[in-house]
Write a protein that holds these residues in place. Sequence first.
Motif, PDB file in Angstrom:
ATOM      1  N   THR A 120      -9.248 -12.414 -20.259  1.00  0.00           N
ATOM      2  CA  THR A 120      -9.406 -11.387 -21.273  1.00  0.00           C
ATOM      3  C   THR A 120      -8.388 -10.288 -20.979  1.00  0.00           C
ATOM      4  O   THR A 120      -7.788 -10.266 -19.895  1.00  0.00           O
ATOM      5  CB  THR A 120     -10.822 -10.775 -21.240  1.00  0.00           C
ATOM      6  OG1 THR A 120     -10.987 -10.093 -19.988  1.00  0.00           O
ATOM      7  CG2 THR A 120     -11.906 -11.839 -21.419  1.00  0.00           C
ATOM      8  N   ASP A 121      -8.216  -9.362 -21.903  1.00  0.00           N
ATOM      9  CA  ASP A 121      -7.312  -8.236 -21.648  1.00  0.00           C
ATOM     10  C   ASP A 121      -7.755  -7.457 -20.410  1.00  0.00           C
ATOM     11  O   ASP A 121      -6.925  -7.068 -19.589  1.00  0.00           O
ATOM     12  CB  ASP A 121      -7.268  -7.291 -22.853  1.00  0.00           C
ATOM     13  CG  ASP A 121      -6.414  -7.819 -23.992  1.00  0.00           C
ATOM     14  OD1 ASP A 121      -5.878  -8.946 -23.891  1.00  0.00           O
ATOM     15  OD2 ASP A 121      -6.281  -7.085 -24.994  1.00  0.00           O
ATOM     16  N   ASP A 122      -9.060  -7.229 -20.281  1.00  0.00           N
ATOM     17  CA  ASP A 122      -9.570  -6.463 -19.132  1.00  0.00           C
ATOM     18  C   ASP A 122      -9.342  -7.202 -17.815  1.00  0.00           C
ATOM     19  O   ASP A 122      -8.976  -6.585 -16.810  1.00  0.00           O
ATOM     20  CB  ASP A 122     -11.059  -6.151 -19.304  1.00  0.00           C
ATOM     21  CG  ASP A 122     -11.313  -5.122 -20.392  1.00  0.00           C
ATOM     22  OD1 ASP A 122     -10.381  -4.361 -20.730  1.00  0.00           O
ATOM     23  OD2 ASP A 122     -12.451  -5.073 -20.911  1.00  0.00           O
ATOM     24  N   GLU A 123      -9.555  -8.514 -17.815  1.00  0.00           N
ATOM     25  CA  GLU A 123      -9.312  -9.293 -16.601  1.00  0.00           C
ATOM     26  C   GLU A 123      -7.825  -9.290 -16.238  1.00  0.00           C
ATOM     27  O   GLU A 123      -7.469  -9.168 -15.067  1.00  0.00           O
ATOM     28  CB  GLU A 123      -9.795 -10.735 -16.789  1.00  0.00           C
ATOM     29  CG  GLU A 123     -11.301 -10.872 -16.885  1.00  0.00           C
ATOM     30  CD  GLU A 123     -11.737 -12.255 -17.362  1.00  0.00           C
ATOM     31  OE1 GLU A 123     -12.866 -12.647 -17.009  1.00  0.00           O
ATOM     32  OE2 GLU A 123     -10.970 -12.938 -18.081  1.00  0.00           O
ATOM     33  N   LEU A 124      -6.981  -9.412 -17.250  1.00  0.00           N
ATOM     34  CA  LEU A 124      -5.542  -9.373 -17.010  1.00  0.00           C
ATOM     35  C   LEU A 124      -5.139  -8.028 -16.412  1.00  0.00           C
ATOM     36  O   LEU A 124      -4.416  -7.971 -15.415  1.00  0.00           O
ATOM     37  CB  LEU A 124      -4.769  -9.627 -18.304  1.00  0.00           C
ATOM     38  CG  LEU A 124      -3.249  -9.512 -18.189  1.00  0.00           C
ATOM     39  CD1 LEU A 124      -2.686 -10.606 -17.289  1.00  0.00           C
ATOM     40  CD2 LEU A 124      -2.617  -9.567 -19.566  1.00  0.00           C
ATOM     41  N   LEU A 125      -5.613  -6.949 -17.002  1.00  0.00           N
ATOM     42  CA  LEU A 125      -5.286  -5.615 -16.508  1.00  0.00           C
ATOM     43  C   LEU A 125      -5.747  -5.438 -15.060  1.00  0.00           C
ATOM     44  O   LEU A 125      -4.989  -4.935 -14.222  1.00  0.00           O
ATOM     45  CB  LEU A 125      -5.904  -4.541 -17.402  1.00  0.00           C
ATOM     46  CG  LEU A 125      -5.629  -3.101 -16.998  1.00  0.00           C
ATOM     47  CD1 LEU A 125      -4.134  -2.809 -16.990  1.00  0.00           C
ATOM     48  CD2 LEU A 125      -6.361  -2.147 -17.924  1.00  0.00           C
ATOM     49  N   LEU A 126      -6.956  -5.881 -14.754  1.00  0.00           N
ATOM     50  CA  LEU A 126      -7.461  -5.787 -13.379  1.00  0.00           C
ATOM     51  C   LEU A 126      -6.547  -6.549 -12.417  1.00  0.00           C
ATOM     52  O   LEU A 126      -6.200  -6.045 -11.354  1.00  0.00           O
ATOM     53  CB  LEU A 126      -8.892  -6.332 -13.291  1.00  0.00           C
ATOM     54  CG  LEU A 126      -9.509  -6.349 -11.899  1.00  0.00           C
ATOM     55  CD1 LEU A 126      -9.660  -4.939 -11.348  1.00  0.00           C
ATOM     56  CD2 LEU A 126     -10.838  -7.069 -11.916  1.00  0.00           C
ATOM     57  N   ASN A 127      -6.128  -7.752 -12.810  1.00  0.00           N
ATOM     58  CA  ASN A 127      -5.239  -8.536 -11.949  1.00  0.00           C
ATOM     59  C   ASN A 127      -3.883  -7.867 -11.779  1.00  0.00           C
ATOM     60  O   ASN A 127      -3.322  -7.866 -10.680  1.00  0.00           O
ATOM     61  CB  ASN A 127      -5.068  -9.954 -12.498  1.00  0.00           C
ATOM     62  CG  ASN A 127      -6.277 -10.818 -12.230  1.00  0.00           C
ATOM     63  OD1 ASN A 127      -6.887 -10.742 -11.178  1.00  0.00           O
ATOM     64  ND2 ASN A 127      -6.637 -11.632 -13.199  1.00  0.00           N
ATOM     65  N   ILE A 128      -3.350  -7.306 -12.847  1.00  0.00           N
ATOM     66  CA  ILE A 128      -2.055  -6.626 -12.750  1.00  0.00           C
ATOM     67  C   ILE A 128      -2.144  -5.408 -11.834  1.00  0.00           C
ATOM     68  O   ILE A 128      -1.236  -5.141 -11.044  1.00  0.00           O
ATOM     69  CB  ILE A 128      -1.534  -6.234 -14.148  1.00  0.00           C
ATOM     70  CG1 ILE A 128      -1.159  -7.494 -14.946  1.00  0.00           C
ATOM     71  CG2 ILE A 128      -0.343  -5.289 -14.053  1.00  0.00           C
ATOM     72  CD1 ILE A 128      -0.855  -7.238 -16.411  1.00  0.00           C
ATOM     73  N   ASP A 157      -3.535  -7.242  -7.969  1.00  0.00           N
ATOM     74  CA  ASP A 157      -3.057  -8.487  -7.351  1.00  0.00           C
ATOM     75  C   ASP A 157      -1.532  -8.503  -7.310  1.00  0.00           C
ATOM     76  O   ASP A 157      -0.866  -8.496  -8.334  1.00  0.00           O
ATOM     77  CB  ASP A 157      -3.581  -9.676  -8.157  1.00  0.00           C
ATOM     78  CG  ASP A 157      -3.350 -11.017  -7.483  1.00  0.00           C
ATOM     79  OD1 ASP A 157      -2.452 -11.123  -6.625  1.00  0.00           O
ATOM     80  OD2 ASP A 157      -4.067 -11.971  -7.833  1.00  0.00           O
ATOM     81  N   VAL A 158      -0.993  -8.539  -6.096  1.00  0.00           N
ATOM     82  CA  VAL A 158       0.454  -8.494  -5.921  1.00  0.00           C
ATOM     83  C   VAL A 158       1.138  -9.725  -6.540  1.00  0.00           C
ATOM     84  O   VAL A 158       2.303  -9.652  -6.921  1.00  0.00           O
ATOM     85  CB  VAL A 158       0.820  -8.298  -4.433  1.00  0.00           C
ATOM     86  CG1 VAL A 158       0.539  -9.539  -3.616  1.00  0.00           C
ATOM     87  CG2 VAL A 158       2.255  -7.862  -4.292  1.00  0.00           C
ATOM     88  N   LYS A 159       0.424 -10.839  -6.671  1.00  0.00           N
ATOM     89  CA  LYS A 159       1.022 -12.018  -7.322  1.00  0.00           C
ATOM     90  C   LYS A 159       1.361 -11.704  -8.773  1.00  0.00           C
ATOM     91  O   LYS A 159       2.444 -12.055  -9.253  1.00  0.00           O
ATOM     92  CB  LYS A 159       0.086 -13.228  -7.253  1.00  0.00           C
ATOM     93  CG  LYS A 159      -0.074 -13.828  -5.874  1.00  0.00           C
ATOM     94  CD  LYS A 159      -0.845 -15.124  -5.884  1.00  0.00           C
ATOM     95  CE  LYS A 159      -2.106 -15.126  -6.625  1.00  0.00           C
ATOM     96  NZ  LYS A 159      -3.318 -14.731  -5.976  1.00  0.00           N
ATOM     97  N   TYR A 160       0.457 -11.062  -9.490  1.00  0.00           N
ATOM     98  CA  TYR A 160       0.721 -10.697 -10.881  1.00  0.00           C
ATOM     99  C   TYR A 160       1.855  -9.683 -10.959  1.00  0.00           C
ATOM    100  O   TYR A 160       2.720  -9.773 -11.824  1.00  0.00           O
ATOM    101  CB  TYR A 160      -0.549 -10.147 -11.548  1.00  0.00           C
ATOM    102  CG  TYR A 160      -1.509 -11.227 -11.968  1.00  0.00           C
ATOM    103  CD1 TYR A 160      -1.540 -11.686 -13.281  1.00  0.00           C
ATOM    104  CD2 TYR A 160      -2.381 -11.810 -11.058  1.00  0.00           C
ATOM    105  CE1 TYR A 160      -2.414 -12.676 -13.664  1.00  0.00           C
ATOM    106  CE2 TYR A 160      -3.259 -12.806 -11.436  1.00  0.00           C
ATOM    107  CZ  TYR A 160      -3.264 -13.238 -12.738  1.00  0.00           C
ATOM    108  OH  TYR A 160      -4.121 -14.239 -13.132  1.00  0.00           O
ATOM    109  N   GLN A 161       1.847  -8.718 -10.061  1.00  0.00           N
ATOM    110  CA  GLN A 161       2.907  -7.714 -10.034  1.00  0.00           C
ATOM    111  C   GLN A 161       4.256  -8.358  -9.739  1.00  0.00           C
ATOM    112  O   GLN A 161       5.262  -8.011 -10.356  1.00  0.00           O
ATOM    113  CB  GLN A 161       2.588  -6.638  -8.995  1.00  0.00           C
ATOM    114  CG  GLN A 161       1.362  -5.827  -9.348  1.00  0.00           C
ATOM    115  CD  GLN A 161       0.910  -4.925  -8.223  1.00  0.00           C
ATOM    116  OE1 GLN A 161       1.609  -4.732  -7.228  1.00  0.00           O
ATOM    117  NE2 GLN A 161      -0.283  -4.368  -8.359  1.00  0.00           N
ATOM    118  N   TYR A 162       4.285  -9.310  -8.828  1.00  0.00           N
ATOM    119  CA  TYR A 162       5.541  -9.992  -8.517  1.00  0.00           C
ATOM    120  C   TYR A 162       6.009 -10.815  -9.719  1.00  0.00           C
ATOM    121  O   TYR A 162       7.195 -10.801 -10.065  1.00  0.00           O
ATOM    122  CB  TYR A 162       5.379 -10.895  -7.281  1.00  0.00           C
ATOM    123  CG  TYR A 162       6.702 -11.451  -6.823  1.00  0.00           C
ATOM    124  CD1 TYR A 162       7.538 -10.703  -6.003  1.00  0.00           C
ATOM    125  CD2 TYR A 162       7.140 -12.702  -7.247  1.00  0.00           C
ATOM    126  CE1 TYR A 162       8.772 -11.186  -5.603  1.00  0.00           C
ATOM    127  CE2 TYR A 162       8.375 -13.193  -6.854  1.00  0.00           C
ATOM    128  CZ  TYR A 162       9.182 -12.438  -6.032  1.00  0.00           C
ATOM    129  OH  TYR A 162      10.407 -12.905  -5.655  1.00  0.00           O
TER     130      TYR A 162
END
Length: 181
Positions: free
Chosen positions: A81-89, A92-97
């Motif tokens: 979901t948008d909220d789950e994606l935002l939380l991961n970004i 979570d350094v993997k999403y940031q990378y």
Amino acid sequence: MGFSANKHQQLSLDDNFNQLTDRTKKFILNSWAGAFAKTIFPLINEERFAVLYSSNAFSRPNTPVNIVVAALLLKEMCRLTDDELLLNILTDVKYQYALNTTSYLEQPISDRTLSRFRKRLYYYEMETGVDLLKEEMLAMAEKMVDFMDINPSLKRMDSVMIASSCKRCLDLKSSIPVSVI
């Protein structure tokens, strides 16, 4: 909001990624995030989306389009979901990378970034009939097939096919006389 292409695509010396242990870096580089950052992220053509923004150079700059489009791709690939994606970004350094945002002090995606971008896409398509995101996905299709290890000769039974089949059934049902149904 004025269009500005993302010029921050390389790791800087003070990048958060450089602060990680060598072991952690190795895991990230060998994960889906490393492959995404290397293969998919650089393919995103930000200029295609410039028409969604003001040409006034004094307007507030946009959130980098390649980050938003890449985030939308990750959202669909990971079925978030948008909220789950935002939380991961945010956490979570993997999403940031994968999004090339490890050098940002604060992540450039907020809770409204995705919905506002989709709204711009929607209004542009209503005005012009041009689906910019679809065009971008088609331009990247060959690399996406390789990245996701999809066999293009096989037909997929996913929710998109099921939804379109349901729509076709409804269209057929409405054209058949009621006495036959």
